[in-house]
Design a protein around this motif. Sequence first.
Motif, PDB file in Angstrom:
ATOM      1  N   ARG A 176      23.527  28.215   9.825  1.00  0.00           N
ATOM      2  CA  ARG A 176      22.988  29.274   8.964  1.00  0.00           C
ATOM      3  C   ARG A 176      23.805  30.554   9.093  1.00  0.00           C
ATOM      4  N   MET A 177      24.212  30.885  10.317  1.00  0.00           N
ATOM      5  CA  MET A 177      25.015  32.094  10.520  1.00  0.00           C
ATOM      6  C   MET A 177      26.375  31.956   9.843  1.00  0.00           C
ATOM      7  N   TRP A 178      26.960  30.766   9.913  1.00  0.00           N
ATOM      8  CA  TRP A 178      28.259  30.595   9.271  1.00  0.00           C
ATOM      9  C   TRP A 178      28.135  30.502   7.758  1.00  0.00           C
ATOM     10  N   GLN A 179      27.035  29.975   7.276  1.00  0.00           N
ATOM     11  CA  GLN A 179      26.787  29.978   5.828  1.00  0.00           C
ATOM     12  C   GLN A 179      26.776  31.412   5.312  1.00  0.00           C
ATOM     13  N   GLU A 180      26.100  32.287   6.046  1.00  0.00           N
ATOM     14  CA  GLU A 180      26.034  33.695   5.666  1.00  0.00           C
ATOM     15  C   GLU A 180      27.391  34.376   5.831  1.00  0.00           C
ATOM     16  N   SER A 181      28.248  33.796   6.678  1.00  0.00           N
ATOM     17  CA  SER A 181      29.582  34.352   6.905  1.00  0.00           C
ATOM     18  C   SER A 181      30.620  33.792   5.938  1.00  0.00           C
ATOM     19  N   GLY A 182      30.171  32.936   5.011  1.00  0.00           N
ATOM     20  CA  GLY A 182      31.076  32.414   3.996  1.00  0.00           C
ATOM     21  C   GLY A 182      31.643  31.037   4.270  1.00  0.00           C
ATOM     22  N   VAL A 183      31.133  30.361   5.295  1.00  0.00           N
ATOM     23  CA  VAL A 183      31.591  29.006   5.620  1.00  0.00           C
ATOM     24  C   VAL A 183      30.421  28.054   5.389  1.00  0.00           C
ATOM     25  N   SER A 184      30.517  27.236   4.359  1.00  0.00           N
ATOM     26  CA  SER A 184      29.435  26.318   4.030  1.00  0.00           C
ATOM     27  C   SER A 184      29.312  25.228   5.090  1.00  0.00           C
ATOM     28  N   TYR A 185      28.202  24.519   5.053  1.00  0.00           N
ATOM     29  CA  TYR A 185      27.984  23.463   6.042  1.00  0.00           C
ATOM     30  C   TYR A 185      29.087  22.393   5.979  1.00  0.00           C
ATOM     31  N   PRO A 186      29.414  21.838   4.804  1.00  0.00           N
ATOM     32  CA  PRO A 186      30.504  20.849   4.758  1.00  0.00           C
ATOM     33  C   PRO A 186      31.839  21.411   5.240  1.00  0.00           C
ATOM     34  N   GLU A 187      32.127  22.672   4.884  1.00  0.00           N
ATOM     35  CA  GLU A 187      33.379  23.280   5.341  1.00  0.00           C
ATOM     36  C   GLU A 187      33.366  23.462   6.853  1.00  0.00           C
ATOM     37  N   LEU A 188      32.206  23.798   7.406  1.00  0.00           N
ATOM     38  CA  LEU A 188      32.074  23.960   8.844  1.00  0.00           C
ATOM     39  C   LEU A 188      32.383  22.645   9.562  1.00  0.00           C
ATOM     40  N   VAL A 189      31.799  21.563   9.075  1.00  0.00           N
ATOM     41  CA  VAL A 189      32.066  20.251   9.664  1.00  0.00           C
ATOM     42  C   VAL A 189      33.549  19.903   9.537  1.00  0.00           C
ATOM     43  N   ASP A 190      34.136  20.169   8.383  1.00  0.00           N
ATOM     44  CA  ASP A 190      35.538  19.854   8.162  1.00  0.00           C
ATOM     45  C   ASP A 190      36.436  20.681   9.071  1.00  0.00           C
ATOM     46  N   ARG A 191      36.142  21.958   9.239  1.00  0.00           N
ATOM     47  CA  ARG A 191      36.958  22.812  10.110  1.00  0.00           C
ATOM     48  C   ARG A 191      36.915  22.319  11.557  1.00  0.00           C
ATOM     49  N   LEU A 192      35.753  21.879  11.993  1.00  0.00           N
ATOM     50  CA  LEU A 192      35.636  21.382  13.361  1.00  0.00           C
ATOM     51  C   LEU A 192      36.454  20.110  13.552  1.00  0.00           C
ATOM     52  N   LEU A 193      36.424  19.228  12.577  1.00  0.00           N
ATOM     53  CA  LEU A 193      37.216  18.005  12.659  1.00  0.00           C
ATOM     54  C   LEU A 193      38.713  18.319  12.618  1.00  0.00           C
ATOM     55  N   GLU A 194      39.113  19.230  11.733  1.00  0.00           N
ATOM     56  CA  GLU A 194      40.527  19.601  11.646  1.00  0.00           C
ATOM     57  C   GLU A 194      41.009  20.230  12.953  1.00  0.00           C
ATOM     58  N   ALA A 195      40.165  21.084  13.551  1.00  0.00           N
ATOM     59  CA  ALA A 195      40.539  21.715  14.816  1.00  0.00           C
ATOM     60  C   ALA A 195      40.706  20.670  15.910  1.00  0.00           C
ATOM     61  N   ALA A 196      39.816  19.667  15.923  1.00  0.00           N
ATOM     62  CA  ALA A 196      39.909  18.604  16.925  1.00  0.00           C
ATOM     63  C   ALA A 196      41.171  17.775  16.727  1.00  0.00           C
ATOM     64  N   LEU A 197      41.513  17.485  15.482  1.00  0.00           N
ATOM     65  CA  LEU A 197      42.707  16.690  15.192  1.00  0.00           C
ATOM     66  C   LEU A 197      43.995  17.447  15.515  1.00  0.00           C
ATOM     67  N   ARG A 198      43.935  18.776  15.501  1.00  0.00           N
ATOM     68  CA  ARG A 198      45.124  19.573  15.849  1.00  0.00           C
ATOM     69  C   ARG A 198      45.396  19.566  17.348  1.00  0.00           C
ATOM     70  N   ARG A 199      44.335  19.360  18.146  1.00  0.00           N
ATOM     71  CA  ARG A 199      44.480  19.433  19.595  1.00  0.00           C
ATOM     72  C   ARG A 199      44.861  18.070  20.179  1.00  0.00           C
ATOM     73  N   SER A 200      45.558  18.111  21.293  1.00  0.00           N
ATOM     74  CA  SER A 200      45.820  16.899  22.041  1.00  0.00           C
ATOM     75  C   SER A 200      44.766  16.783  23.138  1.00  0.00           C
ATOM     76  N   THR A 201      44.648  15.591  23.709  1.00  0.00           N
ATOM     77  CA  THR A 201      43.832  15.459  24.892  1.00  0.00           C
ATOM     78  C   THR A 201      44.687  15.804  26.111  1.00  0.00           C
ATOM     79  N   GLY A 202      44.089  15.844  27.275  1.00  0.00           N
ATOM     80  CA  GLY A 202      44.839  16.205  28.482  1.00  0.00           C
ATOM     81  C   GLY A 202      44.920  17.706  28.687  1.00  0.00           C
ATOM     82  N   LEU A 203      45.801  18.141  29.555  1.00  0.00           N
ATOM     83  CA  LEU A 203      45.951  19.563  29.842  1.00  0.00           C
ATOM     84  C   LEU A 203      46.490  20.283  28.618  1.00  0.00           C
ATOM     85  N   ARG A 204      45.888  21.411  28.298  1.00  0.00           N
ATOM     86  CA  ARG A 204      46.310  22.167  27.119  1.00  0.00           C
ATOM     87  C   ARG A 204      45.964  23.645  27.278  1.00  0.00           C
TER      88      ARG A 204
END
Length: 378
Positions: free
Chosen positions: A350-378
């Motif tokens: 709800r807070m991000w919806q009010e900040s201009g990030v819709s629920y689907p976009e929020l889910v997509d951003r989280l997945l994209e951020a995870a795919l950008r990261r490697s596992t292990g030390l970082r």
Amino acid sequence: MSSETSSHKPRVAVVFGGRSSEHAISVVTAGAVLAAIDRDKYDVLPIGITTDGRWALTADDPARMAITDRKLPSVAELAEGGDGAVVLSADPTTREVVYSEPGAVPKALGEVDVVFPVLHGPYGEDGTLQGLLELSGVPYVGCGVLASAVGQDKDYMKRVFTSFGLPVGPYEVVRPREWDTDPAAARKKIVDFAGEHGWPLFVKPARAGSSMGISKVDDLAGLDAAIEEARRHDPKIIVESLLRGREIECGVLEFEDGPRASVPAEIPPVTAHDFYDFEAKYIDSAAGIVPAPLTEEQTAEVRALAVAAFDAASCEGLVRADFFLQDNGEFVINEINTLPGFTPISMYPRMWQESGVSYPELVDRLLEAALRRSTGLR
């Protein structure tokens, strides 16, 4: 890695349920996430963990994951294939998911590109699942092992915040050995804390969420029952003094250029409950105020504190930071949630919806951020 650069759609395993007392809320959260994932961009594999720890293939049916007529859902109701179990390989070169049934040849289900864990509480949000995924070499949404463990344990969370100069309220911790060896001394420790800071107190499990096992204790008469209830969820308990003021929350989300804070929200006093407990959050749908009615200076301050808490605990992906705005005008950080609820009424989306990030976009951003990261030390 993204859908634009890959020859196939990334495959998302949504892992939910789990062994903690927050099992049902995890199922509700998973339903909302499954409904929001862009199926044109991602393939999806729902994996539920039963209350006894079995990994099961489940129906991809968000409608069956909601709270209906005050009845909480469970993985057992969604599991498919009888007694079969899902196993994620610990070999980081394969990322293979295998399904096995008693007396049958194991069946390969293919590889997983990213895991979206929506487990709340111990055995999921506390770094245990994150450690398994690190061993498996599978990227995942949210915080790593250290931040997840710190975010789950209110004792060490507050110690980390204090070491970074963030404001926390008075608290006392009773560890399992203290209670097991000398409960009278442990009880006196709490009573002495009440003598210094006054009643009422909040007695909480140190490593639980969704307001599970929390009791507001107005006097000595209610203390033993509150301790018993907290220890039913966790042998380690934390006692906090009442902070008089307003409850303010703020979301933090990882963008390409670093973490950003959402507009804050306020949790108004709930008249039907002593505090913002499980029933108020999930059953009676207590409504938060988004955005919170704060001054520009207060809004800027709480957003800065939320990002500072995110950085202090070495968080990644997402965090909801909870504060008290005391009557003297000072903010105190109560806790962070490294995997906040994603139910339809949850404050984080709800807070991000009010900040201009819709629920689907929020889910997509989280997945994209995870795919950008490697596992292990970082």
